[in-house]
Design a protein around this motif. Structure first.
Motif, PDB file in Angstrom:
ATOM      1  N   UNK A  17       0.854  -1.246  -0.120  1.00  0.00           N
ATOM      2  CA  UNK A  17      -0.144   0.083   0.055  1.00  0.00           C
ATOM      3  C   UNK A  17       0.760   1.290   0.136  1.00  0.00           C
ATOM      4  N   UNK A  18       2.076   1.181   0.800  1.00  0.00           N
ATOM      5  CA  UNK A  18       2.846   2.306   0.714  1.00  0.00           C
ATOM      6  C   UNK A  18       3.258   2.621  -0.612  1.00  0.00           C
ATOM      7  N   UNK A  19       3.685   1.361  -1.140  1.00  0.00           N
ATOM      8  CA  UNK A  19       4.321   1.639  -2.839  1.00  0.00           C
ATOM      9  C   UNK A  19       3.521   2.360  -3.358  1.00  0.00           C
ATOM     10  N   UNK A  20       2.070   2.051  -3.489  1.00  0.00           N
ATOM     11  CA  UNK A  20       1.160   2.772  -4.376  1.00  0.00           C
ATOM     12  C   UNK A  20       1.253   4.137  -3.918  1.00  0.00           C
ATOM     13  N   UNK A  21       1.192   4.479  -2.419  1.00  0.00           N
ATOM     14  CA  UNK A  21       1.006   5.895  -1.830  1.00  0.00           C
ATOM     15  C   UNK A  21       2.096   6.745  -2.515  1.00  0.00           C
ATOM     16  N   UNK A  22       3.573   6.162  -2.320  1.00  0.00           N
ATOM     17  CA  UNK A  22       4.696   7.096  -2.545  1.00  0.00           C
ATOM     18  C   UNK A  22       4.741   6.999  -3.956  1.00  0.00           C
ATOM     19  N   UNK A  23       4.379   5.947  -4.836  1.00  0.00           N
ATOM     20  CA  UNK A  23       4.586   6.108  -6.223  1.00  0.00           C
ATOM     21  C   UNK A  23       3.878   7.365  -6.895  1.00  0.00           C
ATOM     22  N   UNK A  78      -5.276  -5.450  10.304  1.00  0.00           N
ATOM     23  CA  UNK A  78      -5.629  -5.881   8.904  1.00  0.00           C
ATOM     24  C   UNK A  78      -6.692  -5.328   8.259  1.00  0.00           C
ATOM     25  N   UNK A  79      -7.879  -5.260   8.988  1.00  0.00           N
ATOM     26  CA  UNK A  79      -9.213  -4.750   8.349  1.00  0.00           C
ATOM     27  C   UNK A  79      -9.094  -3.312   7.681  1.00  0.00           C
ATOM     28  N   UNK A  80      -8.507  -2.416   8.539  1.00  0.00           N
ATOM     29  CA  UNK A  80      -8.216  -1.236   8.111  1.00  0.00           C
ATOM     30  C   UNK A  80      -7.332  -1.064   6.850  1.00  0.00           C
ATOM     31  N   UNK A  81      -6.399  -1.807   6.943  1.00  0.00           N
ATOM     32  CA  UNK A  81      -5.422  -1.849   5.780  1.00  0.00           C
ATOM     33  C   UNK A  81      -6.199  -2.589   4.423  1.00  0.00           C
ATOM     34  N   UNK A  82      -7.182  -3.192   4.523  1.00  0.00           N
ATOM     35  CA  UNK A  82      -7.838  -3.811   3.408  1.00  0.00           C
ATOM     36  C   UNK A  82      -8.703  -2.494   2.779  1.00  0.00           C
ATOM     37  N   UNK A  83      -8.879  -1.752   3.573  1.00  0.00           N
ATOM     38  CA  UNK A  83      -9.634  -0.330   2.990  1.00  0.00           C
ATOM     39  C   UNK A  83      -8.835   0.723   2.468  1.00  0.00           C
ATOM     40  N   UNK A  84      -8.015   0.998   3.038  1.00  0.00           N
ATOM     41  CA  UNK A  84      -7.151   2.300   2.754  1.00  0.00           C
ATOM     42  C   UNK A  84      -6.480   2.232   1.455  1.00  0.00           C
ATOM     43  N   UNK A  85      -6.060   0.931   0.905  1.00  0.00           N
ATOM     44  CA  UNK A  85      -5.507   0.860  -0.326  1.00  0.00           C
ATOM     45  C   UNK A  85      -6.547   1.018  -1.632  1.00  0.00           C
ATOM     46  N   UNK A 118      -8.801  12.643  -1.610  1.00  0.00           N
ATOM     47  CA  UNK A 118      -9.011  11.102  -1.340  1.00  0.00           C
ATOM     48  C   UNK A 118      -7.964  10.353  -1.033  1.00  0.00           C
ATOM     49  N   UNK A 119      -6.913  10.675  -1.819  1.00  0.00           N
ATOM     50  CA  UNK A 119      -5.466  10.002  -1.686  1.00  0.00           C
ATOM     51  C   UNK A 119      -5.086  10.326  -0.354  1.00  0.00           C
ATOM     52  N   UNK A 120      -5.114  11.580   0.026  1.00  0.00           N
ATOM     53  CA  UNK A 120      -4.381  11.924   1.503  1.00  0.00           C
ATOM     54  C   UNK A 120      -5.369  11.382   2.572  1.00  0.00           C
ATOM     55  N   UNK A 121      -6.668  11.247   2.460  1.00  0.00           N
ATOM     56  CA  UNK A 121      -7.602  10.659   3.419  1.00  0.00           C
ATOM     57  C   UNK A 121      -7.237   9.200   3.642  1.00  0.00           C
ATOM     58  N   UNK A 122      -6.788   8.468   2.567  1.00  0.00           N
ATOM     59  CA  UNK A 122      -6.472   6.977   2.310  1.00  0.00           C
ATOM     60  C   UNK A 122      -5.128   6.781   3.146  1.00  0.00           C
ATOM     61  N   UNK A 123      -4.165   7.569   2.586  1.00  0.00           N
ATOM     62  CA  UNK A 123      -2.843   7.668   3.018  1.00  0.00           C
ATOM     63  C   UNK A 123      -2.815   7.868   4.561  1.00  0.00           C
ATOM     64  N   UNK A 190      -3.722   0.541 -12.079  1.00  0.00           N
ATOM     65  CA  UNK A 190      -4.256  -0.524 -12.695  1.00  0.00           C
ATOM     66  C   UNK A 190      -3.720  -1.837 -12.318  1.00  0.00           C
ATOM     67  N   UNK A 191      -2.126  -1.800 -12.217  1.00  0.00           N
ATOM     68  CA  UNK A 191      -1.381  -2.925 -11.608  1.00  0.00           C
ATOM     69  C   UNK A 191      -1.445  -3.015 -10.353  1.00  0.00           C
ATOM     70  N   UNK A 192      -1.299  -1.976  -9.565  1.00  0.00           N
ATOM     71  CA  UNK A 192      -0.968  -2.211  -7.975  1.00  0.00           C
ATOM     72  C   UNK A 192      -2.159  -2.495  -7.242  1.00  0.00           C
ATOM     73  N   UNK A 193      -3.572  -2.086  -7.613  1.00  0.00           N
ATOM     74  CA  UNK A 193      -4.689  -2.199  -7.041  1.00  0.00           C
ATOM     75  C   UNK A 193      -4.920  -3.911  -6.901  1.00  0.00           C
TER      76      UNK A 193
END
Length: 433
Positions: A17-23, A78-85, A118-123, A190-193
């Motif tokens: 998830x952090x890969x997606x965030x920082x990418x 775990x459950x929260x990390x399933x939502x944030x990404x 939205x990105x900031x809220x999830x991050x 499309x790739x990381x999701x």
């Protein structure tokens, strides 16, 4: 062997998830100039507004942190990390699909800003969750090392973003300003999701959280404890985060734009310089994480990194404006080296400063600091240069952040010697002696 593979699978699942965030953050910073010309073309200060939209997203990072940390400390990591990404991935994808100003007018910058929100809220929920998860996964002897793996993945994603920017800098301007800048966001989303979704579904919950849950020590309002009985680590982490977040966003996100607009270097050279600097940090982060665990010391790394930015930032930026490509590369890499001192140890340092039933919420002060000082760092740097007409003025911001963090790290309680993550407040215990 099966246990080791399961641990590393959990580390990869948490870190993706952090890969997606920082990418996303990296690509946005590297593509700031074409974004300013396409999305904010109807405004005079288009580059400043581009970075301002980037910063506005960070205002919502603390809100995301509050929401997700509350439930992360009550329901599970775990459950929260399933939502944030999902939030971050969709926002990344939509950023690349934002219509141009020439097509929909004022709606273009408004939509982009909404996607950044939205990105900031999830991050905000992502960072605290991953930091908590990896520290708790590290047991008694690998907390900093496991936490540093998250930083390694982050830097790898920033490197991917920088290399993408480098590749796109070789393309024709017409391509870059039409579809070129959009491709990294669209392809990344499309790739990381789907990868993140598959990995995180198979994650295990952490042993410390399960233990607290079984003991029925889950707090009704974990955030309340963070800002009342644990106000001391909350304040110190808020200040301690300053140099980490400001140096990250100045040196790793804003730097290509800074070098291109204030020096004689070409775009291709600025992206290559940033890529080399990121690689240096990436190499040393796990090394310092491992050393921190072996030395049972977090403070020495935090203090060294802060002091280095206080002492070295101005002279290095000054020399960069007098030097050629090779010299600037070496100077940037040398300053970036000290980010590794911070990135290799601070996640564990912060996680160890709070008890298990508040640990996720304990990252709220980190997210507040990032929102205030880090997310706006590029726009602050741009405005400082505009106001002072001095290309070295961003160094003042870095040095002020370094002073604040240096003082806070000196005052923080050393946590590296803790055999296990605390289930009670270590600061509260100190105050009642």
């Amino acid at each position: 062997m099966a246990y080791i593979n399961r641990v590393w699978r959990n580390i990869a699942a948490a870190s993706i998830g952090n890969v997606l965030e920082w990418y996303d953050f990296g690509v946005y910073g590297y593509m700031a100039i074409p974004i300013s010309k396409v999305i904010f073309s109807g405004f005079g200060a288009s580059l400043f507004l581009t970075f301002l939209a980037f910063g506005i997203g960070f205002i919502f990072r603390p809100l995301g942190s509050i929401v997700f940390s509350h439930y992360g400390d009550k329901i599970g990591r775990k459950d929260m990390l399933l939502i944030t990404f999902w939030l971050m991935g969709i926002a990344t994808l939509l950023t690349g699909l934002t219509p141009a100003y020439s097509t929909i007018g004022i709606l273009a910058p408004l939509l982009l800003t909404i996607f950044r929100i939205i990105q900031g809220f999830g991050a905000g929920g992502e960072w605290g969750g991953v930091g908590t998860y990896l520290a708790e996964l590290g047991g008694s002897s690998k907390r900093a090392f496991y936490s540093s793996i998250q930083q390694f993945f982050i830097l790898m994603s920033l490197l991917a973003g920088s290399l993408t920017g480098l590749a796109l800098s070789y393309t024709p301007t017409s391509f870059l300003y039409s579809i070129g800048w959009r491709l990294p966001f669209i392809i990344g989303g499309l790739i990381l999701l789907p990868i993140a979704f598959i990995l995180r579904r198979r994650m295990d919950e952490t042993t410390p959280f399960i233990s607290v849950k079984e003991k029925k020590e889950i707090l009704k309002y974990p955030i309340k404890g963070v800002f009342t009985k644990d106000w001391k680590p909350t304040l110190l982490i808020f200040l301690g985060t300053m140099i980490w977040t400001v140096s990250f966003y100045i040196m790793l996100t804003y730097l290509p734009t800074y070098l291109k607009t204030t020096t004689h270097l070409l775009s291709t050279q600025t992206f290559l310089i940033t890529s080399i600097g990121i690689t240096v940090i990436m190499v040393f982060v796990p090394i310092f994480g491992k050393l921190s665990d072996r030395m049972h010391n977090r403070k020495i790394f935090a203090i060294t990194g802060s002091a280095a930015f206080l002492i070295l930032t101005y002279p290095i930026f000054y020399l960069m404006h007098q030097a050629g490509f090779i010299e600037v590369t070496l100077l940037v890499a040398f300053l970036d080296f000290f980010i590794a001192f911070l990135s290799g140890t601070l996640l564990a340092f912060f996680a160890e400063s709070f008890p298990t039933n508040e640990r996720y919420s304990g990252f709220i002060p980190y997210n507040l600091s990032v929102a205030i000082f880090g997310g706006f760092a590029p726009s602050i740097a741009v405005e400082l240069i505009n106001l002072t007409k001095n290309p070295l003025s961003p160094t003042y911001y870095l040095m002020v952040a370094a002073v604040a963090s240096l003082i806070s790290f000196i005052l923080m309680k050393e946590t590296g010697q803790l055999q296990e993550l605390p289930e009670k407040s270590i600061y509260q215990k100190e105050e009642t002696i």
